[in-house]
Design a protein around this motif. Structure first.
Motif, PDB file in Angstrom:
ATOM      1  N   ALA A  52      28.308 -14.790  23.826  1.00  0.00           N
ATOM      2  CA  ALA A  52      29.691 -14.908  24.304  1.00  0.00           C
ATOM      3  C   ALA A  52      30.523 -15.769  23.362  1.00  0.00           C
ATOM      4  O   ALA A  52      31.679 -15.442  23.067  1.00  0.00           O
ATOM      5  N   PHE A  53      29.940 -16.854  22.860  1.00  0.00           N
ATOM      6  CA  PHE A  53      30.660 -17.716  21.919  1.00  0.00           C
ATOM      7  C   PHE A  53      30.964 -16.959  20.627  1.00  0.00           C
ATOM      8  O   PHE A  53      32.020 -17.138  20.020  1.00  0.00           O
ATOM      9  N   GLY A  54      30.020 -16.118  20.204  1.00  0.00           N
ATOM     10  CA  GLY A  54      30.256 -15.325  19.002  1.00  0.00           C
ATOM     11  C   GLY A  54      31.410 -14.363  19.183  1.00  0.00           C
ATOM     12  O   GLY A  54      32.256 -14.202  18.286  1.00  0.00           O
ATOM     13  N   LYS A  55      31.466 -13.699  20.337  1.00  0.00           N
ATOM     14  CA  LYS A  55      32.533 -12.737  20.609  1.00  0.00           C
ATOM     15  C   LYS A  55      33.892 -13.412  20.782  1.00  0.00           C
ATOM     16  O   LYS A  55      34.909 -12.923  20.305  1.00  0.00           O
ATOM     17  N   ALA A  56      33.892 -14.542  21.475  1.00  0.00           N
ATOM     18  CA  ALA A  56      35.165 -15.190  21.807  1.00  0.00           C
ATOM     19  C   ALA A  56      35.695 -16.075  20.684  1.00  0.00           C
ATOM     20  O   ALA A  56      36.913 -16.166  20.482  1.00  0.00           O
ATOM     21  N   TYR A  57      34.787 -16.726  19.933  1.00  0.00           N
ATOM     22  CA  TYR A  57      35.229 -17.734  18.969  1.00  0.00           C
ATOM     23  C   TYR A  57      34.692 -17.507  17.557  1.00  0.00           C
ATOM     24  O   TYR A  57      34.897 -18.342  16.685  1.00  0.00           O
ATOM     25  N   GLU A 280      35.716 -21.055  29.453  1.00  0.00           N
ATOM     26  CA  GLU A 280      36.626 -19.954  29.099  1.00  0.00           C
ATOM     27  C   GLU A 280      35.896 -18.630  28.896  1.00  0.00           C
ATOM     28  O   GLU A 280      36.444 -17.564  29.180  1.00  0.00           O
ATOM     29  N   SER A 281      34.679 -18.682  28.389  1.00  0.00           N
ATOM     30  CA  SER A 281      33.955 -17.449  28.080  1.00  0.00           C
ATOM     31  C   SER A 281      33.033 -17.016  29.220  1.00  0.00           C
ATOM     32  O   SER A 281      32.241 -16.085  29.057  1.00  0.00           O
ATOM     33  N   TYR A 282      33.146 -17.650  30.363  1.00  0.00           N
ATOM     34  CA  TYR A 282      32.248 -17.397  31.493  1.00  0.00           C
ATOM     35  C   TYR A 282      32.155 -15.919  31.858  1.00  0.00           C
ATOM     36  O   TYR A 282      31.066 -15.390  32.105  1.00  0.00           O
ATOM     37  N   ASP A 283      33.276 -15.224  31.866  1.00  0.00           N
ATOM     38  CA  ASP A 283      33.274 -13.809  32.250  1.00  0.00           C
ATOM     39  C   ASP A 283      32.492 -12.941  31.273  1.00  0.00           C
ATOM     40  O   ASP A 283      32.085 -11.820  31.627  1.00  0.00           O
ATOM     41  N   LEU A 284      32.282 -13.436  30.050  1.00  0.00           N
ATOM     42  CA  LEU A 284      31.552 -12.661  29.054  1.00  0.00           C
ATOM     43  C   LEU A 284      30.033 -12.724  29.251  1.00  0.00           C
ATOM     44  O   LEU A 284      29.317 -11.873  28.740  1.00  0.00           O
ATOM     45  N   TYR A 285      29.550 -13.752  29.968  1.00  0.00           N
ATOM     46  CA  TYR A 285      28.093 -13.877  30.124  1.00  0.00           C
ATOM     47  C   TYR A 285      27.638 -13.946  31.582  1.00  0.00           C
ATOM     48  O   TYR A 285      26.434 -13.940  31.860  1.00  0.00           O
ATOM     49  N   ARG A 286      28.537 -13.976  32.530  1.00  0.00           N
ATOM     50  CA  ARG A 286      28.197 -14.249  33.926  1.00  0.00           C
ATOM     51  C   ARG A 286      27.241 -13.231  34.557  1.00  0.00           C
ATOM     52  O   ARG A 286      26.573 -13.534  35.549  1.00  0.00           O
ATOM     53  N   ASP A 287      27.161 -12.030  33.989  1.00  0.00           N
ATOM     54  CA  ASP A 287      26.293 -10.997  34.551  1.00  0.00           C
ATOM     55  C   ASP A 287      25.047 -10.736  33.703  1.00  0.00           C
ATOM     56  O   ASP A 287      24.321  -9.773  33.941  1.00  0.00           O
ATOM     57  N   ALA A 288      24.785 -11.613  32.723  1.00  0.00           N
ATOM     58  CA  ALA A 288      23.695 -11.353  31.776  1.00  0.00           C
ATOM     59  C   ALA A 288      22.307 -11.473  32.407  1.00  0.00           C
ATOM     60  O   ALA A 288      21.390 -10.757  32.022  1.00  0.00           O
ATOM     61  N   THR A 289      22.134 -12.363  33.366  1.00  0.00           N
ATOM     62  CA  THR A 289      20.863 -12.516  34.061  1.00  0.00           C
ATOM     63  C   THR A 289      21.144 -12.700  35.558  1.00  0.00           C
ATOM     64  O   THR A 289      22.292 -12.889  35.964  1.00  0.00           O
ATOM     65  N   ALA A 290      20.089 -12.707  36.354  1.00  0.00           N
ATOM     66  CA  ALA A 290      20.260 -12.749  37.811  1.00  0.00           C
ATOM     67  C   ALA A 290      20.921 -14.027  38.298  1.00  0.00           C
ATOM     68  O   ALA A 290      21.654 -14.013  39.288  1.00  0.00           O
ATOM     69  N   ILE A 292      22.577 -16.431  36.100  1.00  0.00           N
ATOM     70  CA  ILE A 292      23.460 -17.074  35.129  1.00  0.00           C
ATOM     71  C   ILE A 292      24.868 -17.285  35.680  1.00  0.00           C
ATOM     72  O   ILE A 292      25.634 -18.116  35.173  1.00  0.00           O
ATOM     73  N   HIS A 293      25.222 -16.573  36.776  1.00  0.00           N
ATOM     74  CA  HIS A 293      26.540 -16.785  37.383  1.00  0.00           C
ATOM     75  C   HIS A 293      26.695 -18.207  37.893  1.00  0.00           C
ATOM     76  O   HIS A 293      27.819 -18.671  38.128  1.00  0.00           O
ATOM     77  N   ARG A 294      25.591 -18.948  38.034  1.00  0.00           N
ATOM     78  CA  ARG A 294      25.674 -20.327  38.508  1.00  0.00           C
ATOM     79  C   ARG A 294      26.146 -21.310  37.435  1.00  0.00           C
ATOM     80  O   ARG A 294      26.205 -22.518  37.673  1.00  0.00           O
ATOM     81  N   TRP A 295      26.514 -20.768  36.252  1.00  0.00           N
ATOM     82  CA  TRP A 295      27.146 -21.612  35.234  1.00  0.00           C
ATOM     83  C   TRP A 295      28.630 -21.820  35.512  1.00  0.00           C
ATOM     84  O   TRP A 295      29.316 -22.438  34.691  1.00  0.00           O
ATOM     85  N   ALA A 296      29.159 -21.331  36.618  1.00  0.00           N
ATOM     86  CA  ALA A 296      30.557 -21.605  36.968  1.00  0.00           C
ATOM     87  C   ALA A 296      30.786 -23.110  36.837  1.00  0.00           C
ATOM     88  O   ALA A 296      30.026 -23.923  37.363  1.00  0.00           O
ATOM     89  N   ILE A 297      31.842 -23.490  36.137  1.00  0.00           N
ATOM     90  CA  ILE A 297      32.003 -24.876  35.699  1.00  0.00           C
ATOM     91  C   ILE A 297      32.114 -25.855  36.855  1.00  0.00           C
ATOM     92  O   ILE A 297      31.698 -27.012  36.753  1.00  0.00           O
ATOM     93  N   GLU A 298      32.653 -25.411  37.998  1.00  0.00           N
ATOM     94  CA  GLU A 298      32.762 -26.317  39.141  1.00  0.00           C
ATOM     95  C   GLU A 298      31.397 -26.688  39.713  1.00  0.00           C
ATOM     96  O   GLU A 298      31.263 -27.694  40.428  1.00  0.00           O
ATOM     97  N   ASP A 299      30.364 -25.897  39.381  1.00  0.00           N
ATOM     98  CA  ASP A 299      28.995 -26.204  39.797  1.00  0.00           C
ATOM     99  C   ASP A 299      28.199 -26.856  38.679  1.00  0.00           C
ATOM    100  O   ASP A 299      27.408 -27.775  38.915  1.00  0.00           O
TER     101      ASP A 299
END
Length: 375
Positions: A52-57, A280-290, A292-299
């Motif tokens: 995701a970092f590669g794609k976004a930045y 910022e790049s959360y939407d690019l990786y949030r579905d990559a594993t079962a 990984i959506h728990r990387w939401a920054i508020e958590d």
């Protein structure tokens, strides 16, 4: 006139692009991270975030896998890696315990960038009739040889119920997989692990069945006892994993894995940009594993966590309105603990310059406990 309007529109577009670019995170062109072995959850998530970092930045990231805690920490401490994706070894490293009780290590000055919640509990064979943590007394509980990351969590869960390892029949297995399989094979009645180990699904389908032992969320005294073992846990209602669902949840403990770790002296602005990029790049990786959506920054960007947060991470969370006075108090207390342990370690080495090996580890553990009690 037409040309003037076209030029004005083009200028407006350029300014809009520049404005958006200025607000976007800025990362180094290259970075090196360490992580668990290829195929592990930590490595998979590090890879997804790196992509995701590669794609976004347009940042190129090299991930260096390692099967040991020392292998993941040494490149970070020596400056050969910028960040490390770690688990409970980050806590052990700041405490100077287990692998880090050698003279060349001791308490390390580590800081968290972020760490996603992961869950850990006690699966038992349903036919063992273990319904509460106190029911573990005298039962066969599978431990993993040479795996303090797992075993210290199991000890903490026993402490929740006022139990010690001596109160159960601790059965030591050579590997994590063997410990997980021991329930199906009727060589143990319970173990301590995450919820998605493949062997637990086998247990669920076996004649023994699976039951998760509840860790009550409202037992304040139990949580206090648990966090005396390691002050990094909190309650979590889990619905994902073997034997779990919305209709059949279980209360267990939450800890952080993976944790993105930097050295304390990492540039504050760089760490600020890192956690901003992660958000910022959360939407690019949030579905990559079962999970990984728990990387939401508020958590992922708030305590409790194994080590103090880096000032750059705190600054970003403050700007997002996600950092409270209580969180700052937690971080100040965690930092005070680390500083006290670092000073105690230095004092011990100065007092006994010839102390090495097991003798040093034993003497340090006694000194560490004295420091913790005095805080």
């Amino acid at each position: 006139m037409k040309r003037t309007h076209l030029t004005t529109g083009l200028i407006s577009t350029v300014f809009a692009v520049l404005a958006n670019t200025a607000s976007a995170a800025e990362l180094p062109s290259t970075m090196t991270w360490t992580a668990y072995d290829v195929g592990s959850q930590g490595h998979s998530e590090a890879s997804a975030i790196a992509d995701a970092f590669g794609k976004a930045y347009n940042t190129r990231i090299r991930i260096q896998p390692a099967g040991s805690a020392i292998g993941r920490l040494q490149p970070l401490v020596s400056g050969r890696a910028d960040y490390a994706f770690l688990a409970t070894e980050s806590f052990f490293a700041t405490e100077g315990s287990y692998d880090f009780s050698e003279r060349r290590w001791g308490p390390q000055d580590l800081r968290a960038v972020a760490g996603r919640p992961s869950t850990f509990g006690v699966p038992s064979a349903a036919d063992a009739n273990i319904h509460t943590l106190d029911d573990l007394r005298g039962q066969r509980v599978a431990y993993v040889a040479g795996n303090p990351s797992v075993n210290v969590k199991c000890d903490a869960i026993l402490a929740f119920a006022g139990l010690r390892r001596d109160d159960v029949e601790a059965v030591m297995f050579p590997t994590h997989g063997a410990a997980m399989s021991s329930l199906v094979e009727d060589r143990a009645d319970a173990t301590c692990t995450t919820t998605t180990a493949s062997q637990l699904y086998e247990l669920e389908e076996s004649s023994r069945g699976i039951r998760w032992v509840d860790i009550p969320a409202d037992d304040e005294e139990g949580w206090a006892r648990m966090n005396q073992v390691a002050p990094v846990f909190q309650s979590f209602r889990e619905i994902i994993g073997a034997g779990l669902s919305e209709e059949s949840p279980a209360n267990m403990l939450a800890y952080r894995y993976p944790i993105i770790v930097a050295m304390a002296d990492r540039d504050e602005e760089e760490v600020y940009q890192f956690i901003k990029s992660l958000d910022e790049s959360y939407d690019l990786y949030r579905d990559a594993t079962a999970a990984i959506h728990r990387w939401a920054i508020e958590d992922a960007g708030v305590p409790p966590i194994d080590i103090p947060f880096h000032p750059g991470a705190i600054r970003y969370m403050e700007e997002k309105g996600l950092w409270s006075e209580e969180m700052q108090t937690w971080n100040d207390n965690r930092l005070a603990r680390l500083e006290a342990l670092k000073q105690a370690w230095d004092n011990l080495l100065n007092e006994e310059p010839d102390l090495e090996g097991d003798a040093l580890a034993e003497r340090w553990e006694a000194r560490r406990q004295e420091v913790i009690v005095a805080l």
